[in-house]
Design a protein around this motif. Structure first.
Motif, PDB file in Angstrom:
ATOM      1  N   GLN A   4       0.837  -1.209   0.000  1.00  0.00           N
ATOM      2  CA  GLN A   4       0.000   0.000   0.000  1.00  0.00           C
ATOM      3  C   GLN A   4       0.873   1.261   0.000  1.00  0.00           C
ATOM      4  O   GLN A   4       0.576   2.241   0.685  1.00  0.00           O
ATOM      5  N   LEU A   5       1.940   1.243  -0.775  1.00  0.00           N
ATOM      6  CA  LEU A   5       2.934   2.317  -0.712  1.00  0.00           C
ATOM      7  C   LEU A   5       2.585   3.446  -1.680  1.00  0.00           C
ATOM      8  O   LEU A   5       3.334   3.794  -2.588  1.00  0.00           O
ATOM      9  N   ALA A  47      11.284  -0.960  -0.563  1.00  0.00           N
ATOM     10  CA  ALA A  47      10.266   0.020  -0.962  1.00  0.00           C
ATOM     11  C   ALA A  47       9.571   0.611   0.263  1.00  0.00           C
ATOM     12  O   ALA A  47       9.285   1.819   0.303  1.00  0.00           O
ATOM     13  N   MET A  48       9.311  -0.213   1.280  1.00  0.00           N
ATOM     14  CA  MET A  48       8.709   0.292   2.517  1.00  0.00           C
ATOM     15  C   MET A  48       9.622   1.308   3.200  1.00  0.00           C
ATOM     16  O   MET A  48       9.173   2.375   3.633  1.00  0.00           O
ATOM     17  N   ARG A  49      10.902   0.990   3.302  1.00  0.00           N
ATOM     18  CA  ARG A  49      11.840   1.893   3.982  1.00  0.00           C
ATOM     19  C   ARG A  49      11.975   3.219   3.226  1.00  0.00           C
ATOM     20  O   ARG A  49      12.014   4.289   3.837  1.00  0.00           O
ATOM     21  N   HIS A  50      12.025   3.132   1.914  1.00  0.00           N
ATOM     22  CA  HIS A  50      12.110   4.364   1.126  1.00  0.00           C
ATOM     23  C   HIS A  50      10.836   5.196   1.272  1.00  0.00           C
ATOM     24  O   HIS A  50      10.901   6.430   1.389  1.00  0.00           O
ATOM     25  N   ILE A 267       2.426  -3.168  -5.460  1.00  0.00           N
ATOM     26  CA  ILE A 267       2.790  -2.651  -4.135  1.00  0.00           C
ATOM     27  C   ILE A 267       2.487  -1.162  -3.982  1.00  0.00           C
ATOM     28  O   ILE A 267       2.669  -0.607  -2.900  1.00  0.00           O
ATOM     29  N   GLY A 268       2.022  -0.515  -5.056  1.00  0.00           N
ATOM     30  CA  GLY A 268       1.538   0.847  -4.919  1.00  0.00           C
ATOM     31  C   GLY A 268       2.445   1.932  -5.441  1.00  0.00           C
ATOM     32  O   GLY A 268       2.107   3.111  -5.352  1.00  0.00           O
ATOM     33  N   TYR A 388       7.503 -15.618  -7.432  1.00  0.00           N
ATOM     34  CA  TYR A 388       7.439 -14.439  -8.298  1.00  0.00           C
ATOM     35  C   TYR A 388       7.324 -13.141  -7.521  1.00  0.00           C
ATOM     36  O   TYR A 388       6.598 -13.054  -6.536  1.00  0.00           O
ATOM     37  N   PHE A 389       8.032 -12.124  -7.986  1.00  0.00           N
ATOM     38  CA  PHE A 389       8.138 -10.862  -7.253  1.00  0.00           C
ATOM     39  C   PHE A 389       6.845 -10.074  -7.240  1.00  0.00           C
ATOM     40  O   PHE A 389       6.656  -9.190  -6.412  1.00  0.00           O
ATOM     41  N   ASP A 390       5.924 -10.381  -8.146  1.00  0.00           N
ATOM     42  CA  ASP A 390       4.648  -9.668  -8.215  1.00  0.00           C
ATOM     43  C   ASP A 390       3.493 -10.485  -7.653  1.00  0.00           C
ATOM     44  O   ASP A 390       2.329 -10.095  -7.775  1.00  0.00           O
TER      45      ASP A 390
END
Length: 505
Positions: A4-5, A47-50, A267-268, A388-390
């Motif tokens: 939800q990024l 991605a969450m940390r960024h 992931i948004g 898979y990454f997605d």
């Protein structure tokens, strides 16, 4: 949550920097709900940390837990429980989770913490749960094509008044060309890991060493800024030929003209509608043909939305559906790539290294073999979710249970995607380097897909013979001489016995 990024996620739409706290947490239970590919964990955590750092720089108060923090909580509920004690909030606001198991957890929070909990709709999707249910409830059969047309009308994408652009709703007939190695193949946009990502890579290599796949090289975007660069690159370099070759497979060409944007959308980091509008604009400006723009947009507002509707409508037991009663365990080569079948070796090796394979490799190579060989569809579902990454369950489960394995008996699609080695040979160059001969049928060195295809139709004849889309194949089977049929079934039995014995195929 980790998928939800988005700055405009519904839970943040009326948030106030002066009063509200944004809670985010890296959670062991989520990272190990299945043994996710290392690259997938790196992508989500980085991605969450960024995203958290961007919010902080913009003046937000962010309560952030890293996976390796001292006394880190394991689950969403434990994380929220600690935050409620620390911040004493008047209310908890959350965008609905994308997966059923997490939603069930969130729905218990109001009672558990004795504070109001508002679960807001995830409006990044075009069709709400209610819209999909309203569309579905009046139909005996659900088919993506008709739902897709409703989404075109709703969004106005590729519409000329009330008519589809170019006069056709679907240009898929133009999108089945095999590719050759002399084509110019653009690579997806890649990105060098920064300090944050390097820390996450080290964390994942240390704590998830036994998980599937390679951690490095890691080259995915982990910020919206970089995801937009990846989108720009695809629209300019690959979209114009995406349609023609979207079903093609080539040895050593892992991406061809595919966007590799699905994880960023899921992931948004990218909004699905903005991605589709970019593709539409490329068509309108003459930079991409209609078959490319339409085929790409259909995957997002058509298929992506359609499978989400099926996931929520299908209920808790959807992932356990098993129309064919298949019980064989997933072969070891799905984890190692160690097989003499060149198509599977190429796809699994790529998956190990990249956490990616495109949709035809997933559907018509690894998925096809699993269905023909009678692999338990739940095992197949779990494998796809891991590798898979997605892959998030809402999108992965219907694609595997419904489309790939036909384990829902036709709720999602009109027929099983069954094929012999001839399809793989037509759409790829894999067969040229395979030890098996795609032109042979029942010999020792015949392509296993050829034998297993007819065995699949034979052993499931009672369940499939009335399917009109398989009528021609069953007529062909009926006309075969008895000896030919027995040869197919005997050779298939020998292959399946080797699978069961763990021998190399």
């Amino acid at each position: 949550m980790g998928d939800q990024l988005s700055r405009d996620i519904s839970s943040l739409k009326d948030a106030r920097k002066t009063k509200d706290v944004i809670l985010m947490g890296e959670l062991w239970d989520e990272a190990t709900s299945v043994r996710h590919h290392k690259k997938k964990i790196i992508l989500v955590l980085s991605a969450m940390r960024h995203f958290a750092e961007e919010l902080k720089k913009d003046g937000w108060r962010v309560d952030y837990q890293k996976l390796d923090d001292k006394n880190a909580t394991r689950s969403f509920t434990e994380l929220v429980n600690r935050a409620v004690k620390n911040h004493e909030p008047a209310e908890l606001i959350v965008t609905e989770p994308s997966e059923r198991r997490v939603l069930q957890e969130v729905e218990g929070w109001e009672k558990a913490f004795s504070i109001p909990v508002e679960i807001r709709t995830d409006d990044r999707f075009i069709a709400s749960h209610q819209e999909f249910d309203d569309w579905a409830k009046s139909r005996k059969q659900l088919r993506m094509e008709y739902f897709y047309r409703e989404m075109r009308r709703k969004t106005g994408l590729l519409m000329e008044g009330d008519k589809p652009a170019g006069g056709e709703w679907n240009y898929d007939k133009e999108n089945r060309k095999p590719a050759s190695g002399d084509l110019f193949m653009p690579s997806p946009k890649t990105f060098k890991p920064d300090a944050i990502t390097k820390d996450v890579i080290d964390l994942v290599k240390g704590k998830f060493a036994e998980h599937f796949g390679d951690a490095e090289p890691f080259q995915f975007a982990v910020t919206r800024k970089d995801a937009l660069k990846a989108l720009d690159h695809f629209i300019k370099e690959a979209l114009p030929r995406f349609g023609d070759f979207q079903d093609a497979m080539l040895t050593g060409e892992r991406f061809l003209y595919h966007s590799v944007l699905s994880a960023y959308i899921n992931i948004g980091l990218l909004d699905p509608l903005e991605v589709c509008k970019r593709a539409e604009n490329a068509y309108l400006s003459g930079d991409a043909p209609i078959n490319a723009a339409e085929g790409f947009i259909r995957q997002i507002i058509g298929w992506r939305e359609y499978v989400r509707g099926h996931y929520w409508r299908g209920g808790e037991e959807y992932v356990r559906r098993n129309f064919f009663g298949n019980e064989r365990k997933l072969p070891a080569f799905y984890w190692s790539g160690e097989t003499d079948m060149a198509c599977i070796r190429e796809t699994v090796t790529q998956t190990l290294e990249d956490a990616y394979a495109h949709h035809i490799q997933r559907l018509m190579v690894t998925g096809l073999f699993a269905m023909l060989a009678g692999i338990d569809p739940y095992d197949v579902h779990e494998w796809y979710l891991i590798v898979y990454f997605d892959a998030f369950e809402w999108v992965e489960a219907p694609n595997v249970i419904g489309m790939s394995q036909y384990a829902d008996g036709g709720a999602l699609g009109s027929k099983p995607y069954a094929a012999s080695g001839a399809y793989i040979n037509r759409m790829s160059d894999y067969c040229k380097t395979c030890r098996y001969a795609v032109t042979k049928k029942t010999e020792e060195d015949a392509c296993p897909f050829n034998t297993l295809y007819w065995d699949f139709l034979a052993r499931n004849e009672k369940k499939l013979k009335d399917n009109p889309r398989l009528a021609q194949m069953y007529r062909t089977w009926a006309k075969m001489e008895k000896g030919t049929k027995l040869s197919y079934r005997a050779r298939a039995r020998a292959i399946l016995d080797k699978l069961d014995a763990g021998e190399r195929i």
